[in-house]
Design an enzyme around this catalytic site. Sequence first.
Site, mmCIF file in Angstrom:
data_model
loop_
_atom_site.group_PDB
_atom_site.id
_atom_site.type_symbol
_atom_site.label_atom_id
_atom_site.label_comp_id
_atom_site.label_asym_id
_atom_site.label_seq_id
_atom_site.Cartn_x
_atom_site.Cartn_y
_atom_site.Cartn_z
ATOM 1 N N GLY A 1 -10.535 10.728 -10.778
ATOM 2 C CA GLY A 1 -10.469 11.172 -9.391
ATOM 3 C C GLY A 1 -11.501 12.254 -9.137
ATOM 4 N N LEU B 1 -10.847 16.583 -3.888
ATOM 5 C CA LEU B 1 -10.907 18.035 -4.009
ATOM 6 C C LEU B 1 -10.408 18.488 -5.369
ATOM 7 C CD1 LEU B 1 -9.764 19.315 -0.526
ATOM 8 C CD2 LEU B 1 -12.051 19.216 -1.491
ATOM 9 N N GLY C 1 -9.886 16.671 -8.341
ATOM 10 C CA GLY C 1 -10.645 16.169 -9.485
ATOM 11 C C GLY C 1 -12.090 16.642 -9.465
ATOM 12 N N SER D 1 -5.528 15.222 14.862
ATOM 13 C CA SER D 1 -5.196 16.527 14.295
ATOM 14 C C SER D 1 -3.958 17.141 14.944
ATOM 15 C CB SER D 1 -6.367 17.482 14.462
ATOM 16 O OG SER D 1 -5.935 18.783 14.141
ATOM 17 N N ARG E 1 6.323 19.198 11.231
ATOM 18 C CA ARG E 1 6.013 17.776 11.261
ATOM 19 C C ARG E 1 7.231 16.867 11.149
ATOM 20 N NH1 ARG E 1 0.572 17.651 7.476
ATOM 21 N NH2 ARG E 1 -0.672 18.790 8.993
ATOM 22 N N HIS F 1 1.814 9.784 5.870
ATOM 23 C CA HIS F 1 0.611 10.579 5.803
ATOM 24 C C HIS F 1 0.381 11.225 4.442
ATOM 25 C CE1 HIS F 1 -2.491 13.325 7.000
ATOM 26 N NE2 HIS F 1 -1.758 14.384 6.834
ATOM 27 N N ARG G 1 5.354 19.317 3.334
ATOM 28 C CA ARG G 1 4.136 20.125 3.201
ATOM 29 C C ARG G 1 3.731 20.673 4.560
ATOM 30 N NH1 ARG G 1 -1.202 19.373 4.247
ATOM 31 N NH2 ARG G 1 -1.098 17.139 4.604
HETATM 32 C C1 LIG Z 1 -6.323 11.825 7.732
HETATM 33 C C2 LIG Z 1 -5.893 12.984 6.867
HETATM 34 C C3 LIG Z 1 -6.044 14.284 7.314
HETATM 35 C C4 LIG Z 1 -5.675 15.369 6.523
HETATM 36 N N1 LIG Z 1 -5.854 16.641 6.990
HETATM 37 C C5 LIG Z 1 -5.536 17.686 6.195
HETATM 38 C C6 LIG Z 1 -5.788 19.037 6.624
HETATM 39 O O1 LIG Z 1 -6.290 19.277 7.716
HETATM 40 N N2 LIG Z 1 -5.467 20.048 5.791
HETATM 41 C C7 LIG Z 1 -4.913 19.814 4.561
HETATM 42 O O2 LIG Z 1 -4.664 20.764 3.838
HETATM 43 N N3 LIG Z 1 -4.679 18.549 4.123
HETATM 44 C C8 LIG Z 1 -4.973 17.482 4.905
HETATM 45 N N4 LIG Z 1 -4.727 16.213 4.453
HETATM 46 C C9 LIG Z 1 -4.221 16.000 3.094
HETATM 47 C C10 LIG Z 1 -5.339 16.145 2.066
HETATM 48 O O3 LIG Z 1 -6.537 15.652 2.595
HETATM 49 C C11 LIG Z 1 -5.060 15.420 0.771
HETATM 50 O O4 LIG Z 1 -3.769 15.646 0.346
HETATM 51 C C12 LIG Z 1 -5.999 15.898 -0.332
HETATM 52 O O5 LIG Z 1 -7.319 15.859 0.110
HETATM 53 C C13 LIG Z 1 -5.842 15.082 -1.594
HETATM 54 O O6 LIG Z 1 -6.842 15.452 -2.515
HETATM 55 P P1 LIG Z 1 -6.822 14.907 -3.989
HETATM 56 O O7 LIG Z 1 -8.011 15.468 -4.663
HETATM 57 O O8 LIG Z 1 -5.497 15.152 -4.592
HETATM 58 O O9 LIG Z 1 -6.934 13.313 -3.846
HETATM 59 P P2 LIG Z 1 -8.023 12.369 -3.134
HETATM 60 O O10 LIG Z 1 -9.001 13.101 -2.332
HETATM 61 O O11 LIG Z 1 -7.247 11.269 -2.498
HETATM 62 O O12 LIG Z 1 -8.843 11.772 -4.348
HETATM 63 C C14 LIG Z 1 -8.354 10.778 -5.186
HETATM 64 C C15 LIG Z 1 -9.442 10.411 -6.159
HETATM 65 O O13 LIG Z 1 -8.886 9.601 -7.175
HETATM 66 C C16 LIG Z 1 -9.635 8.437 -7.353
HETATM 67 N N5 LIG Z 1 -8.708 7.399 -7.796
HETATM 68 C C17 LIG Z 1 -7.495 7.074 -7.298
HETATM 69 N N6 LIG Z 1 -6.937 6.101 -8.025
HETATM 70 C C18 LIG Z 1 -7.805 5.806 -9.006
HETATM 71 C C19 LIG Z 1 -7.801 4.893 -10.099
HETATM 72 N N7 LIG Z 1 -6.767 4.092 -10.332
HETATM 73 N N8 LIG Z 1 -8.884 4.846 -10.897
HETATM 74 C C20 LIG Z 1 -9.964 5.662 -10.689
HETATM 75 N N9 LIG Z 1 -9.998 6.560 -9.693
HETATM 76 C C21 LIG Z 1 -8.938 6.622 -8.872
HETATM 77 C C22 LIG Z 1 -10.316 8.177 -6.045
HETATM 78 O O14 LIG Z 1 -11.484 7.447 -6.270
HETATM 79 C C23 LIG Z 1 -10.595 9.600 -5.581
HETATM 80 O O15 LIG Z 1 -11.792 10.041 -6.157
HETATM 81 C C24 LIG Z 1 -5.100 15.128 5.250
HETATM 82 C C25 LIG Z 1 -4.935 13.823 4.807
HETATM 83 C C26 LIG Z 1 -5.307 12.758 5.608
HETATM 84 C C27 LIG Z 1 -5.044 11.368 5.105
#
Ligand SMILES: Cc1cc2nc3c(=O)[nH]c(=O)nc-3n(C[C@H](O)[C@H](O)[C@H](O)COP(=O)(O)OP(=O)(O)OC[C@H]3O[C@@H](n4cnc5c(N)ncnc54)[C@H](O)[C@@H]3O)c2cc1C
Lengths: 248, 638
Positions: free
Chosen positions: B40, B43, B45, B284, B331, B402, B436
Site C-alpha cells: 500500500g 498516506l 503506506g 464534502s 455523520r 464511506h 470516525r
Molecule cells: C471520497 C473520500 C473523501 C475523504 N475525505 C477525507 C477527509 O477530508 N479527511 C479525512 O481525514 N479523511 C477523508 N477520507 C478518508 C481517507 O481518505 C482514507 O481513510 C485514507 O486516505 C486511507 O489511507 P490509507 O493509506 O489507509 O489507504 P489508501 O489510501 O486507500 O491506500 C491503500 C493502498 O493499498 C494498496 N492496496 C490495497 N490492496 C492491495 C493489495 N491487495 N495488494 C497490493 N496493494 C494493495 C493500494 O494500491 C493503495 O496504494 C475520505 C475518503 C474518501 C473515500
Amino acid sequence: MNLILHVWRQKGPNDKGRLEQYEAKDVSPDMSFLEMLDEVNEDLIAKGVEPIEFDHDCREGICGTCSQVINGIPHGPEREITTCQLHMRRFQDGDQIYIEPWRSRAFPIIKDLMVDRNSLDRIIQSYGYTSTHTGGVADGNALLVPKPAADMAMDAAACISCGACVAACPNASAMLFTSAKVSQMAVLPQGVAEAVRRVKAMVGQMDSEGFGNCTNHYECEAACPKGIRTTFISRMNRELMKSMVKAD
Amino acid sequence: MILDGKCPTGPIQESWDKHRFDMKLVNPANKRKYKVLVVGTGLAGGAAAASLGELGYNVEAFCYQDSARRAHSIAAQGGINAAKNYPNDGDSIYRLFYDTIKGGDFRAREADVWRLAQVSNNIIDQCVAQGVPFARDYAGYLDNRSFGGAQVSRTFYARGQTGQQLLLGAYQALMRQVKVGSVKLFARREMLDLVVVDGEAKGITCRNLVTGEIESYWGDAVILATGGYVNVFYLSTNAMGCSVTASWKAARKGAFFANPCYTQIHPTCIPQTGDHQSKLTLMSESLRNDGRCWVPKKKEDCDKPAGEIADEDRDYYLERKYPSFGNLAPRDIASRAAKEQCDDERGVGPGKRGVYLDYQSAIDRVGEDTIRERYGNLFQMYEKITDENAYKQPMRIYPAPHYSMGGLWVDYNCMSNLPGLFVLGEANFSVHGANRLGASALMQGLADGYFVIPYTIANYLAGVKPGSVTDEHPEFKKSAEEVQGQVDKLMNINGKKSVAQFHRELGKIMWENVGMARSDESLNNALKLIPELRDEFWQNVKVTGTKEEVNSQLENAGRVADFFEFGELLAKDALHREESCGGHFRVEHQTEDGEAMRDDENFTYAAAWEFKGAGNEPELHKEPLKFENVQLAVRSYK
Ligand SMILES: Cc1cc2nc3c(=O)[nH]c(=O)nc-3n(C[C@H](O)[C@H](O)[C@H](O)COP(=O)(O)OP(=O)(O)OC[C@H]3O[C@@H](n4cnc5c(N)ncnc54)[C@H](O)[C@@H]3O)c2cc1C
Ligand code: FES
C-alpha cells in the site's frame, strides 16, 4: 439512446491492434462514460467476448488513472474533466464514438486502452520534491507563505498526472506536466534552496524519456482536466535560464 | 482469549514519550540488512515506506495501481486535523483526544488516541516542509476551518484537494527514496497472500497484474497499509479497486479482524440514478455548514418541484430533532435521520432515496457570490454529475458507505497478533472506535506512517536476525501454489453470471440488511443469504480471458470472493454486538426518541475475530477497553 462504438483493441505491447465496432444499447443519459463501457463489457462477457480493458479507479476525476482519447480528444469533448467525469448526456442517439488509448512513444500500450505511464513517475523521481526527511522540521507557521504564492503553488499542484497533456501534444511533449511540479516548488519558499538543481534534473529526465519538444501548440492546456496553464511552461523556461547562470 | 493492547502505563500525557524511550533501537549500520515489505502506498503506506527508507532500511513497496500516487487517499477532499491551536480558540492535545474518543462513542483505546493527537502537530510541520500547498491567509499564516461539527477550527486544508496534496507530499518523499535506492517499488501488483513462517509474518505472494505471474517476496517484517473495506456494499465512495483482499488474506493466515461491523455511512453523497451506477460520489461535509436539510412534510408533495413547496410544508428534520447542532449533527446521526425520512416515504428524486440540501437561506443571508466562493467547486461537481444547478434548486443528497473504522487488530505498536505483521491507516482498527470524525483519517494515516511505525518496527526488528527466513523457505512455495490454485479455480468455473452481477447482489444484501440500521432479523437474513450467494458464485461465476495477461475480471473475481467471506464476518460481528454505538445501529437498542443506546456494562471491548477455516464459526477474542482519562458519557448532540 443507442450508439456505435469504435474501440481500440490490442492484445499486448507487441500486437498490432485495430479498431473494433460495438453497439451500446439503451444508454441512459445519466450514465457516466465509464458506466456505459461497463454495460458494453457486460454484454461482451455474456457473449463470451473478452471485455475491453481500460484503466480507472476513483471515478471522480482525482486519481488520474482513466485515460481515453474520445473522438480524437483526450478525456473527450468537455473541457476540464477526466474521462470518468464525462456523462452520456453529452451524446445523442445514433452517435458514433471513437475510443483510443493515449498515444506517445513514452507511453507504451499494455493492453487495449491501458498504457504504461511510469515515465511520468521517473520525472518526479529525478527531483520532484524537497529533500526533507521525516522529523526535525520547523513549525508550520515558522515560514510565512504569501497567499498569492500559496494559491499559485496549489494551481500547479492540482496536476493529476494523467498524461492527457502528452497525449494531446503533436510532439508528445511532457512540458506541462514537468513545469507544473517545477513551478509549484519554485514559488514556495520551501523549494527555493534546491530550485536550480531541481529544474536541471527534471528537464534532463524528461528529455531522456523520449518526450518531444514544446513548439507552442497549447493543446496540452486545452486537454488538461485540471486547467493547468501554459504560463507554468514559461516559468519553467525562466527557471532553466536562471539555472544556467547559477552554479548548483 | 483476553487480548492485551500492550499500552504503556502511567500518566497518559507521558505515555508515548516514555514508550519511545523504552523501545529497542536498531543500530544504524544494521538497518540496511533488514528488509521490510510495505503493501500500500496511500498516506499510511507511502509515509511509512518513505520514512523507513530514509532511516536506511531496505524497503519494498507495493500497490495495485500503475503509480504509487494514485492510492485512494488521493480522493480525500475536506482536510486534516491537528491540535495546533493556531486560531487561539481553545484547542489542545487533550481536546482533540477527547473529541476523538467521544466521537468514536467510547470504543477506542485511550493511549492510541492520545498519541494520535500528540503527533498531529508534527504532521502539519512535516507536510509544510515537503511543500504541501496548504491554504494561507493574507499574512502568510496557515489557515484553518471548522469541520464535521467540531467546536474549534483545527482543520488544515488545500482547497478541496487535501488528500491529493498530502499524498503527493508522501509520494514525492517516496520517489526520492526510490531514486537513492533504499525503496524498490512494485506497482500493478496485488497481494493475494501473507506468508507466515513459525507464526511470524515473513513475506507476501502477489499477482503481477500485467503479466499474470505469481510472485513471492520475503521480508523481515510486513506492513499492510491497504485501506478500507466498504466496497463490500458494492456502491460506496471508495475507488473501484479498494478491497478487503490484503487484510482478509492476512486474517485467513491468523491475523485477528477487529470490529468489522463499525462502518461509516457518509450523509452527503450524490444519490444513485439507476442500476448502472458503479460508485457514489461524496460531497464534502463542509456543505452542511450553510446548507439546510429538509424533505416535504406531506408524501403528496414529494413529486413536486422543490420551489413549489411552501416553507411551512417543509420538514427541516435535523433542526427539528437536534436544535443545538442542527444540520451539523455528526455523520452517523445525520445519515440515519435521512434514511428515516425516506423510509417514511418522504424522500425525493429518482427512487425517492434522497433528501434536499438547500442553500436558499444562506444565499439570502450572505449572497450567491459568497456561497460560490465557499463551495463553488462542489456545486460545479454536483452539476457535472446531475446536470442541476444548486444555486437555483436544492441539491439532493443521500448517505453512502464511506469509511471502515474496523480493521485488523493491532496492539499499541501497530503490530497484529502475528509478530512481524504491522497494520497502518484505514486497514487497522485502532483509533476511531465506532465512528470516525471528519478530517481525522488523513491524520491517522500520516501519524502511523511518519511518526509511529519508524519507532515501533525497530522494537520488533531488534529481536530478529535479518534475512533469517527468505523465499527459499517452503512456505513461500506453498503460498504461491495456493494462490495459483484459487486463480485456476476462478478461471475454470465458466459459469453464466458476471463478477459485477455477483458484487452488486452481495452489495444489495449488505446494504439492506447490514447497512445503516441493523436488527436481529435483518442480520440473520444476511447470514442466510450471503452463504447462498457465495455458493452460487463458486458454481456460476464467469471469468473471461486468460490468467497470463491483464485481466480485470479475474482481479475483481478474487476481490468479490473475499468480500463474500468477509461480509459474513461483518454481519456476525453486528449480530453479536447487542448495542448501538457510533456507526453501528441496532434497532433493538434505541431510546424512545430513536437515539442510539450503548451498553457499556457488556460491550466496552474491541471484538477481535479469529478465522477458523471456511464454513467454520470464527472465534471471538475480546480486548477490554479502559477509560481512565475521560468519563464515559452518553453522546448527545441535542
Ligand atoms: C471520497 C473520500 C473523501 C475523504 N475525505 C477525507 C477527509 O477530508 N479527511 C479525512 O481525514 N479523511 C477523508 N477520507 C478518508 C481517507 O481518505 C482514507 O481513510 C485514507 O486516505 C486511507 O489511507 P490509507 O493509506 O489507509 O489507504 P489508501 O489510501 O486507500 O491506500 C491503500 C493502498 O493499498 C494498496 N492496496 C490495497 N490492496 C492491495 C493489495 N491487495 N495488494 C497490493 N496493494 C494493495 C493500494 O494500491 C493503495 O496504494 C475520505 C475518503 C474518501 C473515500
Ligand atoms: S478514474 Fe480517477 S480520475 Fe478518472
